[in-house]
Design a protein around this motif. Structure first.
Motif, PDB file in Angstrom:
ATOM      1  N   LEU A   1      -4.863   1.280  11.898  1.00 54.32           N
ATOM      2  CA  LEU A   1      -3.669   2.068  12.219  1.00 54.32           C
ATOM      3  C   LEU A   1      -4.053   3.494  12.579  1.00 54.32           C
ATOM      4  CD1 LEU A   1      -0.530   2.374  12.229  1.00 54.32           C
ATOM      5  CD2 LEU A   1      -0.748   3.182   9.898  1.00 54.32           C
TER       6      LEU A   1
ATOM      7  N   GLU B   1       1.459  -5.124   6.161  1.00 52.43           N
ATOM      8  CA  GLU B   1       0.660  -4.951   4.944  1.00 52.43           C
ATOM      9  C   GLU B   1       1.423  -5.506   3.739  1.00 52.43           C
ATOM     10  OE1 GLU B   1      -1.314  -3.438   1.518  1.00 52.43           O
ATOM     11  OE2 GLU B   1       0.730  -2.894   2.051  1.00 52.43           O
TER      12      GLU B   1
ATOM     13  N   LYS C   1      -5.364  -0.193   7.415  1.00 55.81           N
ATOM     14  CA  LYS C   1      -5.073   1.242   7.396  1.00 55.81           C
ATOM     15  C   LYS C   1      -5.949   1.994   8.386  1.00 55.81           C
ATOM     16  CE  LYS C   1      -5.059   2.422   2.961  1.00 55.81           C
ATOM     17  NZ  LYS C   1      -4.876   3.163   1.716  1.00 55.81           N
TER      18      LYS C   1
ATOM     19  N   GLU D   1      -6.588  -4.521   3.325  1.00 55.73           N
ATOM     20  CA  GLU D   1      -5.644  -3.405   3.503  1.00 55.73           C
ATOM     21  C   GLU D   1      -6.360  -2.163   4.020  1.00 55.73           C
ATOM     22  OE1 GLU D   1      -6.150  -4.931   0.654  1.00 55.73           O
ATOM     23  OE2 GLU D   1      -6.715  -3.485  -0.901  1.00 55.73           O
TER      24      GLU D   1
ATOM     25  N   LYS E   1       2.178   1.419  -9.600  1.00 62.87           N
ATOM     26  CA  LYS E   1       2.118   0.002  -9.913  1.00 62.87           C
ATOM     27  C   LYS E   1       1.979  -0.254 -11.408  1.00 62.87           C
ATOM     28  CE  LYS E   1       0.167  -0.772  -5.446  1.00 62.87           C
ATOM     29  NZ  LYS E   1      -1.099  -0.895  -4.736  1.00 62.87           N
TER      30      LYS E   1
ATOM     31  N   ARG F   1       0.369  -8.683   1.243  1.00 62.94           N
ATOM     32  CA  ARG F   1       0.331  -8.635  -0.207  1.00 62.94           C
ATOM     33  C   ARG F   1       1.046  -9.850  -0.801  1.00 62.94           C
ATOM     34  NH1 ARG F   1      -2.558  -4.702  -3.141  1.00 62.94           N
ATOM     35  NH2 ARG F   1      -2.587  -3.695  -1.119  1.00 62.94           N
TER      36      ARG F   1
ATOM     37  N   ALA G   1       2.882  -1.656  10.814  1.00 64.00           N
ATOM     38  CA  ALA G   1       1.718  -1.681   9.923  1.00 64.00           C
ATOM     39  C   ALA G   1       2.176  -1.836   8.485  1.00 64.00           C
ATOM     40  CB  ALA G   1       0.898  -0.410  10.085  1.00 64.00           C
ATOM     41  N   ALA G   2       3.200  -1.053   8.099  1.00 66.37           N
ATOM     42  CA  ALA G   2       3.711  -1.147   6.729  1.00 66.37           C
ATOM     43  C   ALA G   2       4.289  -2.526   6.480  1.00 66.37           C
ATOM     44  CB  ALA G   2       4.778  -0.078   6.501  1.00 66.37           C
TER      45      ALA G   2
ATOM     46  N   CYS H   1       3.701   2.395  13.235  1.00 70.72           N
ATOM     47  CA  CYS H   1       3.611   2.703  11.824  1.00 70.72           C
ATOM     48  C   CYS H   1       4.494   1.774  11.002  1.00 70.72           C
ATOM     49  CB  CYS H   1       4.057   4.144  11.664  1.00 70.72           C
ATOM     50  SG  CYS H   1       3.736   4.780  10.104  1.00 70.72           S
TER      51      CYS H   1
ATOM     52  N   ASP I   1       0.824  -1.204   0.000  1.00 72.77           N
ATOM     53  CA  ASP I   1       0.000   0.000   0.000  1.00 72.77           C
ATOM     54  C   ASP I   1       0.861   1.259   0.000  1.00 72.77           C
ATOM     55  OD1 ASP I   1      -2.866   1.002   0.534  1.00 72.77           O
ATOM     56  OD2 ASP I   1      -1.597   2.144   1.894  1.00 72.77           O
ATOM     57  N   GLU I   2       0.493   2.233  -0.825  1.00 70.06           N
ATOM     58  CA  GLU I   2       1.317   3.429  -0.980  1.00 70.06           C
ATOM     59  C   GLU I   2       1.366   4.281   0.288  1.00 70.06           C
ATOM     60  OE1 GLU I   2      -0.343   5.309  -4.527  1.00 70.06           O
ATOM     61  OE2 GLU I   2       1.546   4.737  -5.454  1.00 70.06           O
ATOM     62  N   TYR I   3       0.196   4.443   0.911  1.00 66.98           N
ATOM     63  CA  TYR I   3       0.138   5.303   2.092  1.00 66.98           C
ATOM     64  C   TYR I   3       1.040   4.769   3.184  1.00 66.98           C
ATOM     65  CZ  TYR I   3      -1.643   7.105   6.507  1.00 66.98           C
ATOM     66  OH  TYR I   3      -1.722   7.640   7.749  1.00 66.98           O
ATOM     67  N   LEU I   4       0.905   3.468   3.472  1.00 65.18           N
ATOM     68  CA  LEU I   4       1.672   2.894   4.575  1.00 65.18           C
ATOM     69  C   LEU I   4       3.165   2.970   4.309  1.00 65.18           C
ATOM     70  CD1 LEU I   4      -0.528  -0.197   5.415  1.00 65.18           C
ATOM     71  CD2 LEU I   4      -0.254   1.871   6.755  1.00 65.18           C
ATOM     72  N   GLN I   5       3.576   2.718   3.078  1.00 64.16           N
ATOM     73  CA  GLN I   5       5.007   2.755   2.773  1.00 64.16           C
ATOM     74  C   GLN I   5       5.565   4.167   2.898  1.00 64.16           C
ATOM     75  OE1 GLN I   5       6.921   0.244   2.563  1.00 64.16           O
ATOM     76  NE2 GLN I   5       5.232  -1.199   2.621  1.00 64.16           N
TER      77      GLN I   5
END
Lengths: 328, 360
Positions: B304, B327, B301, B297, B178, B331, B323-324, B320, A303-307
């Motif tokens: 979080l 996630e 989010k 996801e 992506k 994936r 969480a990343a 944080c 996910d873009e936001y989390l990264q």
């Protein structure tokens, strides 16, 4: 799309810009018509496909081109079966020599495998079993993707990224042909945002010309190219510097809501970090490590936001000299 | 008809939120030489509306008469044939499809079906007044290109160059990270940003006026603040409020989405007690959410952001990070529940350690 790009492709090997060594060797090859298997590699937009097509055209001329040259690229299915049947069938039929209409027409055929690095490994292995045809390949950066037995059978040609002057002169040439008006600021912006990739530069130019008419400013080019405006990057960086988590969170949410691509954000953030004078090398290293990890995660589809949030929080800790935690 | 559809602007001239983008697109389309387009932006920002308006600009009202078809395609893949089922939405001028629906076989869709469509020039539609022979080419709208596999995207790039004479592609996705560079560099990229809260307020007031509603002061602003800058969501919220109670009262509650409420319940559960027993309870609730088709996801989010609200600054960084981390693992993995639960467990252990360190 592609109109200008196709139009501007040089028709002869000697017209290919900026690849002096390659051109010298190839012109020689063309004169003797003694042509080894060739492997072209280099960053995108440096003229690999162009050169391959130009060689084929110069060897055979328009008349024989169809029967002597086979062009395969990633839009065709290129599993092992295709290589086994299509390429073999094509290569198996021998052809005679004898020049025609001023073209040398040597007694072999040419197979151009464009984007060879996206071929499967099996298919590559099958390729070097095919010897009658002459293999011309143009392929992208990832050298290790081509398996060794295939690579060692080819003469390798490295295409280097175009320098800024060459880019500028080509772009100006196109502008003149198309009747576009480009000031010097826009020109330098264009060469910096396209990073040595001529095709990308032309695409941007074309997009901007379509949208904004014949006189193009630097701002127009930035908006077409998808590069993030510098002030957005700076304000995220400033928020990280302030050490306030919530303001960084707000900046990150804003970046996502504005729809800026995060991969682009990461590379621009990287530039800002590397060029900053007031950060120690150790801090830079800490930040860059996480940037790399985040980029990999994005490629995996995370996910873009989390990264981006993770990068921002890490950057903040590095900039404010907070102690490194065990999980870093 | 829902207000979201009722008040969707039909033409490029009527678009209010992305006025400058619409103006540029109109210029582009009327110049008859339209490149491939790639629209990207967060959900609810108006990508689809813009695409529909562009199609209408190209083909006139005919583009709106769409029919849904469920087609089965037989694809010859060397040794075997594969049957692929795909829902398409088509008018006489364009076809819209969602190639990522077929999962890992999306490559065949791109290679075969799109090629096939691109190759067949549509029948000449001369004589339609006003729109004449402007666009004698097929337009393919591909949704969710960011979910396409790598192979499919690679296949797409050459298709785009080869058939550019007879076919235009309009691609639509949420995140352009992506989409491979090769595809992006062949399209004109159009970034659609989420509308600002002021813009959302403007739209809500406009709808209110059209519907003849009295809005109490500050009401539109409160909806806009809760909508997360998604226009679709704001309008849906507005309509929900209208159904719930009208005339609006001054401090009318704007109902939050029920799943969001549920996630914040989970968050407070986690904050109250950190034990295996509590984890078990949370798992049940997480399953409940997943069963109701909330994407994992999004749950993570939301969770979080709910947890961040209640935490001390020093813990935020670590939470944080995890969480990343989870996630990303989610994936790569198969079953989402493991990873969400792992995140919850990790959080519990961090929080517990923190509590013990501070209060003993």
């Amino acid at each position: 799309m592609g109109g200008e790009i196709v139009l501007c492709r040089p028709k002869q090997v000697k017209d290919v810009a900026h690849q002096d060594e390659v051109v010298r060797v190839l012109t020689n090859t063309l004169e003797t018509t003694n042509c080894p298997h060739m492997l072209f590699y280099g960053p995108p937009g440096t003229g690999k496909t162009t050169t391959a097509l130009a060689i084929a055209h110069q060897l055979y001329g328009p008349e024989l081109y169809k029967s002597r040259v086979l062009e395969l690229n990633a839009s065709d299915d290129r599993g092992i079966n295709v290589v086994r049947t299509k390429i073999k069938d094509f290569a198996a039929v021998a052809v005679g020599s004898g020049s025609r209409q001023g073209y040398p027409c040597p007694p072999y055929k040419i197979i151009i495998l464009d984007e060879a690095d996206s071929m499967t490994e099996d298919a590559q292995a099958q390729c070097f079993a095919t010897h009658n045809g002459n293999l011309l390949q143009s392929y992208k950066i990832l050298f290790h993707l081509i398996i060794e037995p295939l690579a060692s059978r080819c003469a390798k040609f490295r295409f280097k990224p175009l320098s800024e002057e060459i880019m500028s002169s080509r772009i100006l040439h196109i502008c003149k042909e198309e009747g576009l008006n480009l000031d010097s600021e826009a020109l330098s912006t264009l060469s910096s945002i396209s990073q040595g990739d001529l095709r990308r530069a032309i695409t941007y130019l074309q997009g901007a010309a379509r949208l904004f008419g014949s006189s193009i400013s630097a701002k127009d080019l930035v908006s077409v190219s998808g590069v993030i405006p510098q002030d957005v990057v700076q304000s995220l960086f400033a928020a990280c510097k302030s050490g306030d988590f919530d303001s960084a969170n707000k900046e990150v949410s804003n970046v996502i809501a504005e729809g800026y691509p995060v991969s682009q954000m990461l590379s621009q953030l990287f530039e800002v970090v590397v060029e900053a004078d007031d950060i120690s090398d150790e801090q830079k290293a800490r930040i860059c490590k996480r940037l790399g990890e985040a980029d990999k995660c994005l490629v995996d589809g995370a996910d873009e936001y989390l990264q981006l949030m993770n990068v921002a929080s890490n950057t903040m800790r590095a900039l404010c000299n907070m102690p490194q935690d065990s999980y870093e | 008809m829902l207000w979201v559809d009722k008040y969707r602007p039909k033409t490029l001239d009527k678009i209010t939120v992305h006025e400058d983008v619409a103006k540029n697109l109109k210029k582009l389309v009327t110049e008859q030489d339209c490149p491939h387009l790639l629209f990207y932006g967060p959900p609810g920002s108006g990508k689809k509306t813009l695409i529909m308006a562009v199609l209408r600009q190209m083909f006139g009202p005919g583009a709106e008469k769409v029919k849904i078809e469920n087609k089965t395609w037989k694809i010859d893949a060397g040794t075997r044939t594969i049957d692929l089922e795909l829902t398409t939405l088509s008018s006489t001028h364009h076809v819209e499809l969602n190639p990522s629906d077929v999962g890992f076989q999306d490559r065949y869709i791109v290679q075969e079906i799109i090629k096939e469509m691109a190759r067949n020039r549509p029948i000449d539609t001369k004589g339609k007044k006003g729109y004449k022979d402007m666009y004698v080419m097929a337009v393919l709208v591909l949704n969710e290109v960011d979910k396409l596999s790598r192979e499919a995207q690679h296949s797409l790039r050459r298709t785009m160059e080869k058939y550019s004479a007879s076919c235009r592609l309009i691609l639509c996705c949420n995140s352009s990270s992506k989409v491979t560079e090769a595809v992006r560099s062949r399209c004109l990229n159009v970034r659609i940003n989420a509308p600002t809260e002021e813009q959302i307020m403007g739209v809500l007031e406009f709808i209110g006026k059209k519907e003849g509603l009295q809005l109490p002061p500050g009401f539109a602003a409160r909806i806009a603040a809760q909508s997360n800058r998604s226009l679709r969501r704001a309008i849906l919220l507005f309509e929900t409020c209208r159904v719930q109670q009208y005339p609006f009262i001054n401090n009318q509650v704007i109902p939050p989405m029920d799943w969001e409420q549920y996630v914040s319940e989970i968050a407070s559960d986690i904050m109250k007690e950190q034990s295996p027993k509590r984890l078990f309870l949370v798992r049940g609730k997480l399953y409940e959410l997943l069963i109701n088709c909330i994407p994992p996801e999004i749950i993570l989010k939301r969770l979080l952001s709910e947890l961040l609200k209640k935490l001390d600054a020093e813990l935020k960084h670590e939470v944080c990070h995890w969480a990343a981390y989870y996630e990303h693992r989610m994936r790569l993995g198969q079953k989402a529940i493991f990873h969400i639960e792992a995140f919850v467990a990790k959080f519990m252990s961090i929080y517990k350690a923190f509590l013990i360190a501070t209060f003993g």
